[in-house]
Design a protein around this motif. Structure first.
Motif, mmCIF file in Angstrom:
data_model
loop_
_atom_site.group_PDB
_atom_site.id
_atom_site.type_symbol
_atom_site.label_atom_id
_atom_site.label_comp_id
_atom_site.label_asym_id
_atom_site.label_seq_id
_atom_site.Cartn_x
_atom_site.Cartn_y
_atom_site.Cartn_z
ATOM 1 N N LYS A 38 0.822 -1.219 0.000
ATOM 2 C CA LYS A 38 0.000 0.000 0.000
ATOM 3 C C LYS A 38 0.852 1.265 0.000
ATOM 4 O O LYS A 38 0.357 2.350 -0.271
ATOM 5 N N PRO A 42 0.997 5.488 -6.338
ATOM 6 C CA PRO A 42 0.141 5.120 -7.473
ATOM 7 C C PRO A 42 0.735 5.588 -8.797
ATOM 8 O O PRO A 42 1.417 6.594 -8.849
ATOM 9 N N SER A 43 0.457 4.822 -9.830
ATOM 10 C CA SER A 43 0.956 5.137 -11.159
ATOM 11 C C SER A 43 -0.098 4.715 -12.178
ATOM 12 O O SER A 43 -0.766 3.694 -12.004
ATOM 13 N N MET A 46 0.348 1.223 -13.473
ATOM 14 C CA MET A 46 0.266 0.107 -12.516
ATOM 15 C C MET A 46 -1.125 -0.522 -12.551
ATOM 16 O O MET A 46 -2.132 0.194 -12.500
ATOM 17 N N PRO A 48 -4.452 -2.459 -11.033
ATOM 18 C CA PRO A 48 -5.055 -2.335 -9.694
ATOM 19 C C PRO A 48 -4.491 -3.394 -8.748
ATOM 20 O O PRO A 48 -4.172 -4.508 -9.154
ATOM 21 N N GLU A 54 -2.645 -5.313 0.194
ATOM 22 C CA GLU A 54 -2.218 -3.990 0.643
ATOM 23 C C GLU A 54 -1.248 -4.010 1.817
ATOM 24 O O GLU A 54 -0.276 -3.252 1.838
#
Length: 146
Positions: A38, A42-43, A46, A48, A54
């Motif tokens: 987690k 974020p990208s 990437m 999901p 997580e």
């Protein structure tokens, strides 16, 4: 300075394994400690993150002996990994003293399987091997004489 380190993957119990190794070696995790999935920024590229991943370990590093770093992460099945603990790689520890060798051998063998008890060998060193409770193989080779 270039280095070489051992990197271990576990099916979901990396944190448990590294807390155990931390208690054995008495050292602190490198850097910020345990990085979790987690914590990955974020990208757009990437995919999901699968449910249940997580809080798994993304990366952890623990100094053990002689400047060596033991590293690891969870390899979640939800992400397509399948961990197979093998018998082809050992982590070879070479402590400076027999006392330290006995201490580490005893601690790592707790809940595991001793393959060869510590003993003087024909090559002149004090040697033993075991599989710890997580399935990781360890060798001990101490050159100190009694």
């Amino acid at each position: 300075m270039a280095t070489v380190n051992v990197y271990l993957n576990f099916p979901g119990n990396t944190e448990e394994a590294f807390l155990f190794y931390q208690s054995v070696f008495g050292t602190d995790f490198f850097g910020e400690g345990i990085m979790r999935f987690k914590d990955v920024p974020p990208s757009a590229d990437m995919p999901p993150m699968p449910d249940g991943v997580e809080n798994m370990v993304m990366h952890v590093a623990l100094p053990i002996l002689g400047g060596h770093m033991l590293m690891g992460s969870d390899a979640p099945g939800q992400m397509g990994f399948k961990v197979n603990m093998g018998n082809n790689i050992y982590i070879n520890l070479q402590p400076d003293t027999r006392e330290e060798t006995r201490k580490l051998f005893k601690a790592l063998s707790e809940g595991g399987v001793v393959e060869q008890e510590l003993q003087d060998m024909f090559w002149g060193d004090f040697f033993g091997s075991l599989k710890d409770k997580f399935g990781v193989l360890w060798m001990f080779n101490c050159a100190e004489k009694e």
